[in-house]
Design an enzyme around this catalytic site. Structure first.
Site, short mmCIF file in Angstrom:
data_model
loop_
_atom_site.label_atom_id
_atom_site.label_comp_id
_atom_site.label_asym_id
_atom_site.label_seq_id
_atom_site.Cartn_x
_atom_site.Cartn_y
_atom_site.Cartn_z
N LYS A 1 -7.11 35.38 27.18
CA LYS A 1 -7.63 34.88 28.45
C LYS A 1 -8.35 33.55 28.24
CE LYS A 1 -7.68 39.62 29.51
NZ LYS A 1 -6.68 39.75 30.56
N ASP B 1 -16.98 44.86 25.76
CA ASP B 1 -15.63 44.32 25.89
C ASP B 1 -15.78 43.02 26.69
OD1 ASP B 1 -13.07 43.61 26.56
OD2 ASP B 1 -12.59 45.47 27.62
N TRP C 1 -10.64 48.96 32.81
CA TRP C 1 -10.74 48.75 31.36
C TRP C 1 -11.85 49.58 30.75
CZ3 TRP C 1 -6.33 47.36 29.91
CH2 TRP C 1 -5.57 46.47 30.64
#
Ligand SMILES: Cc1ncc(COP(=O)(O)O)c(C=O)c1O
Length: 378
Positions: free
Chosen positions: A211, A187, A118
């Site tokens: 999530k 992030d 990511w």
């Protein structure tokens, strides 16, 4: 497999409500009381005779909904007035490109710490825009199985970007990198609202909701007021942070259902769990139960370095692929869902986000112990 009464009971309960122990990495488990509340009020939202998906985003009912989600975010994270709470579509991935587009300063580099897939994607988006990207640290040499401790931040940098929890390999910053005064950008998709944080060094935090805080379809952005002054005038309207901050995320039709669910999850977090300190205690307990089994095991082997371990995504391998597959097959048969590791890492991964209960983890741990005993005994 022989029945262990302790977890066989729990298995029966799960079967009765047709629910599994859900270890999905995202979209992931939501708190059961929240799902029930959505079900109960779905046809008639707050006496309106309509569902939340059928009302105007300009109605007072929806305004109350979004205001309450924002207020809860502020309370949970202890945000001062300096910070704005915004909602965007496009997931965390759109933020990979919006961050450099809005927040890089002319003639100044943007610093990134690369700790996994990511982070790599975030870096790629900054490079596509021709930004001067500096990778100030990376753990790519060991397949991202640890978090780098050595890095130097250039005081000239526009910001320092890092991924607080690396969902795929299972590492998590327990102490955030020090930006030495340069604004941090993170992030936090896979550990947002899982623990208390000090937001003051952060210029911006973003997280895809799917999530820890809600369904897919929305990303939450926490941005500090001074960052908004950096936003260039020549960006398309929808891609400017200022557009969302000036309109309370209502420039166009927002993902109303996702925002509504976020509000309910945050209420559960505040009122049922008791806030982020309490949530962190539970999350730590869940992770340590699982790591304890791995550490004492002859067949389960952790994938990442001890000091870098995540409380959200616990990754491990079995000694060979055949045994690994048997473990996953038996797990599924016994109601443990989504324990297969990400395809780039292999092995197994249990994602233990906020809504995964301590009971689910205890049940998994009992299953893992029993599987190990059986496979050692032959
Ligand atoms: C840490 C992290 N960042 C970004 C993403 C991408 O999120 P989205 O699908 O919302 O763009 C994910 C998805 O799993 C993630 O785990």
């Amino acid at each position: 497999m022989t029945e262990n009464p302790q977890w066989a009971l729990s298995r029966r309960e799960f079967r009765a409500q047709k629910r599994v122990h859900n270890f999905n990495p995202g979209p992931a488990a939501l708190p059961l009381p929240v799902l029930k509340e959505i079900q109960e009020e779905f046809l008639d939202f707050h006496g309106s005779g309509m569902s939340i998906t059928e009302i105007s985003h300009r109605s007072s009912l929806f305004e109350e909904t979004i205001d309450s989600a924002i207020a809860r975010t502020r309370r949970l994270l202890g945000l001062s007035d300096e910070y704005h709470v915004l909602f965007f579509q496009g997931g965390a991935s759109l933020q990979f490109c919006m961050v450099p587009m809005n927040l890089s300063l002319p003639g100044r580099p943007v610093d990134y710490i690369n700790t996994g897939l990511w982070s790599t994607k975030a870096i790629r988006e900054a490079r596509i825009q021709g930004k001067e990207v500096r990778i100030i640290a990376t753990s790519e040499d060991k397949k991202f199985s640890y978090l780098p401790t050595e890095y130097t931040v250039d005081g000239q940098a526009s910001y320092v970007h890092f991924t607080s929890n690396n969902t795929i390999v299972g590492t998590q910053w327990q102490r955030f990198p020090d930006g030495h005064g340069v604004p941090l950008i993170s992030d936090m998709s896979s550990d947002f609202m899982s623990r208390p944080i000090d937001v003051t060094p952060f210029g911006l935090i973003y997280a895809g909701a799917q999530k820890n805080i809600g369904p897919a379809g929305v990303a939450m952005v926490i941005i500090r007021e001074d960052m908004l002054e950096r936003v260039p005038d020549n960006l398309p309207t929808m891609l400017r942070y200022t557009t969302a901050s000036n309109t309370k995320s209502l420039f166009n039709t927002p993902p109303t259902f996702a925002i509504y669910v976020i509000g309910l999850v945050l209420r559960w977090l505040e009122e049922t769990i008791g806030g982020l300190e309490e949530m962190e205690k539970i999350n730590k307990e869940k992770a340590s139960l699982l790591y304890e089994v791995i550490d004492k095991s002859e067949i389960y082997q952790g994938i990442v370095e001890h000091g870098s371990r995540s409380t959200m995504n616990v990754t491990f391998r079995l000694p060979n692929e055949k045994l690994g597959q048997r473990f996953l097959d038996e797990a599924i048969r016994n109601g443990f869902h989504a324990l297969k590791g990400h395809r780039s890492v292999g092995g197994c991964r249990a994602s233990l986000y906020n809504a995964v209960t301590l009971d689910s983890v205890r049940t998994l741990v009992a299953f893992m112990r029993e599987f190990e005993e059986k496979s050692i005994r032959g």
